[in-house]
Scaffold this motif. Structure first.
Motif, PDB file in Angstrom:
ATOM      1  N   UNK A   1      -5.192   4.338   2.720  1.00  0.00           N
ATOM      2  CA  UNK A   1      -5.149   3.397   1.615  1.00  0.00           C
ATOM      3  C   UNK A   1      -5.254   1.989   2.176  1.00  0.00           C
ATOM      4  N   UNK A   2      -6.286   1.298   1.787  1.00  0.00           N
ATOM      5  CA  UNK A   2      -6.524  -0.060   2.257  1.00  0.00           C
ATOM      6  C   UNK A   2      -6.098  -1.006   1.138  1.00  0.00           C
ATOM      7  N   UNK A   3      -4.836  -1.428   1.196  1.00  0.00           N
ATOM      8  CA  UNK A   3      -4.261  -2.240   0.138  1.00  0.00           C
ATOM      9  C   UNK A   3      -3.129  -1.492  -0.540  1.00  0.00           C
ATOM     10  N   UNK A   4      -1.908  -2.027  -0.440  1.00  0.00           N
ATOM     11  CA  UNK A   4      -0.732  -1.380  -1.018  1.00  0.00           C
ATOM     12  C   UNK A   4      -0.070  -2.280  -2.051  1.00  0.00           C
ATOM     13  N   UNK A   5      -0.907  -2.952  -2.829  1.00  0.00           N
ATOM     14  CA  UNK A   5      -0.381  -3.737  -3.939  1.00  0.00           C
ATOM     15  C   UNK A   5       0.035  -2.820  -5.070  1.00  0.00           C
TER      16      UNK A   5
ATOM     17  N   UNK B   1      -5.999  -2.565  10.139  1.00  0.00           N
ATOM     18  CA  UNK B   1      -6.818  -1.804   9.187  1.00  0.00           C
ATOM     19  C   UNK B   1      -7.806  -0.851   9.851  1.00  0.00           C
ATOM     20  N   UNK B   2      -8.323  -1.212  11.014  1.00  0.00           N
ATOM     21  CA  UNK B   2      -9.266  -0.320  11.692  1.00  0.00           C
ATOM     22  C   UNK B   2      -8.607   0.994  12.108  1.00  0.00           C
ATOM     23  N   UNK B   3      -7.274   0.996  12.223  1.00  0.00           N
ATOM     24  CA  UNK B   3      -6.556   2.226  12.558  1.00  0.00           C
ATOM     25  C   UNK B   3      -6.677   3.268  11.457  1.00  0.00           C
ATOM     26  N   UNK B   4      -6.942   2.838  10.235  1.00  0.00           N
ATOM     27  CA  UNK B   4      -7.078   3.781   9.130  1.00  0.00           C
ATOM     28  C   UNK B   4      -8.241   4.735   9.367  1.00  0.00           C
TER      29      UNK B   4
ATOM     30  N   UNK C   1       0.102  -7.871   3.649  1.00  0.00           N
ATOM     31  CA  UNK C   1       1.517  -8.218   3.572  1.00  0.00           C
ATOM     32  C   UNK C   1       2.316  -7.082   4.204  1.00  0.00           C
ATOM     33  N   UNK C   2       2.823  -7.259   5.416  1.00  0.00           N
ATOM     34  CA  UNK C   2       3.538  -6.174   6.099  1.00  0.00           C
ATOM     35  C   UNK C   2       4.812  -5.748   5.390  1.00  0.00           C
ATOM     36  N   UNK C   3       5.262  -6.538   4.446  1.00  0.00           N
ATOM     37  CA  UNK C   3       6.464  -6.181   3.707  1.00  0.00           C
ATOM     38  C   UNK C   3       6.221  -5.130   2.646  1.00  0.00           C
ATOM     39  N   UNK C   4       4.971  -4.902   2.325  1.00  0.00           N
ATOM     40  CA  UNK C   4       4.662  -3.881   1.318  1.00  0.00           C
ATOM     41  C   UNK C   4       4.672  -2.503   1.967  1.00  0.00           C
ATOM     42  N   UNK C   5       5.437  -1.611   1.420  1.00  0.00           N
ATOM     43  CA  UNK C   5       5.476  -0.256   1.949  1.00  0.00           C
ATOM     44  C   UNK C   5       5.714   0.711   0.799  1.00  0.00           C
ATOM     45  N   UNK C   6       5.266   1.933   0.979  1.00  0.00           N
ATOM     46  CA  UNK C   6       5.401   2.975  -0.039  1.00  0.00           C
ATOM     47  C   UNK C   6       6.081   4.170   0.620  1.00  0.00           C
ATOM     48  N   UNK C   7       7.143   4.691   0.032  1.00  0.00           N
ATOM     49  CA  UNK C   7       7.818   5.851   0.622  1.00  0.00           C
ATOM     50  C   UNK C   7       6.842   7.001   0.874  1.00  0.00           C
ATOM     51  N   UNK C   8       6.861   7.517   2.089  1.00  0.00           N
ATOM     52  CA  UNK C   8       5.988   8.633   2.438  1.00  0.00           C
ATOM     53  C   UNK C   8       4.640   8.233   2.992  1.00  0.00           C
ATOM     54  N   UNK C   9       4.302   6.937   2.895  1.00  0.00           N
ATOM     55  CA  UNK C   9       3.025   6.452   3.416  1.00  0.00           C
ATOM     56  C   UNK C   9       3.245   5.905   4.822  1.00  0.00           C
TER      57      UNK C   9
END
Length: 203
Positions: free
Chosen positions: A1-5, A42-45, A28-36
């Protein structure tokens, strides 16, 4: 997922609930989703997953694609689900397909924050069938259009003329009604009108 808004987080969360392994990156490194699983770059994706879904603003769409393009291969599918015009989708497809990866133009046809991974979607471009197979299995209803990148985006924007125009008219009317003390009455009138609407309304 490229973008966790807001939209990206809702989609990512829905995939996680279905047992899909999801990696994510957001500026924004502060954005996170449980389980993600967060990745630092981004190139690591591209090294972590075969399907990349970009959910950003249209202004950031090309930047997001450029951040992963060098790591893409012919095994990858890049899906752009940003709301934008057809030309930007065509430009994105050209940039992504130069890497050998497949590209799909995905248009989300309902508020993602309400429906999550079950959000209705239309898609076009060479990568659209692969996108439909994968995300359809994960609960997203995807209609594949027989057209190039930009076809899905164009249809979404045409529909938005009505949907956003209707929303704006309702908000403006209720505001005016509130000013003269009859907002509840007008709300009931609008609700009754919409509840009774059918195909004949268009005619």
């Amino acid at each position: 997922m490229l973008g966790l808004g807001e939209a990206g987080a809702a989609l990512a969360g829905g995939l996680v609930e279905r047992g899909v392994r999801v990696c994510g990156w957001d500026p924004d490194p502060g954005r996170c989703v449980p389980g993600v699983a967060p990745v630092p770059d981004p190139s690591d994706l591209a090294r972590a997953a075969p399907i990349l879904l970009s959910v950003n603003s249209s202004a950031a769409a090309m930047t997001a694609a450029g951040a992963v393009r060098s790591a893409l291969t012919s095994d990858h599918l890049f899906v752009d689900a940003n709301t934008s015009g057809a030309q930007l989708k065509r430009d994105l497809a050209e940039a992504i397909e130069a890497s050998g990866a497949a590209f799909a133009d995905a248009a989300l046809m309902a508020p993602v924050t309400t429906a999550g991974i079950r959000t209705r979607c239309i898609a076009s471009g060479a990568g659209a069938p692969r996108f439909a197979r994968a995300f359809g299995a994960w609960g997203m209803p995807v209609e594949v259009l027989d057209g190039p990148p930009g076809a899905a985006a164009s249809r979404k924007l045409l529909r938005s003329i009505v949907m956003k125009g209707l929303a704006a008219a309702v908000v403006e009317a209720l505001g005016a009604a509130a000013a003269i003390g009859c907002e509840a009455w007008l709300r009931a009138e609008i609700e009754a009108f919409l509840a009774a609407a059918d195909a004949s309304l268009v005619e």
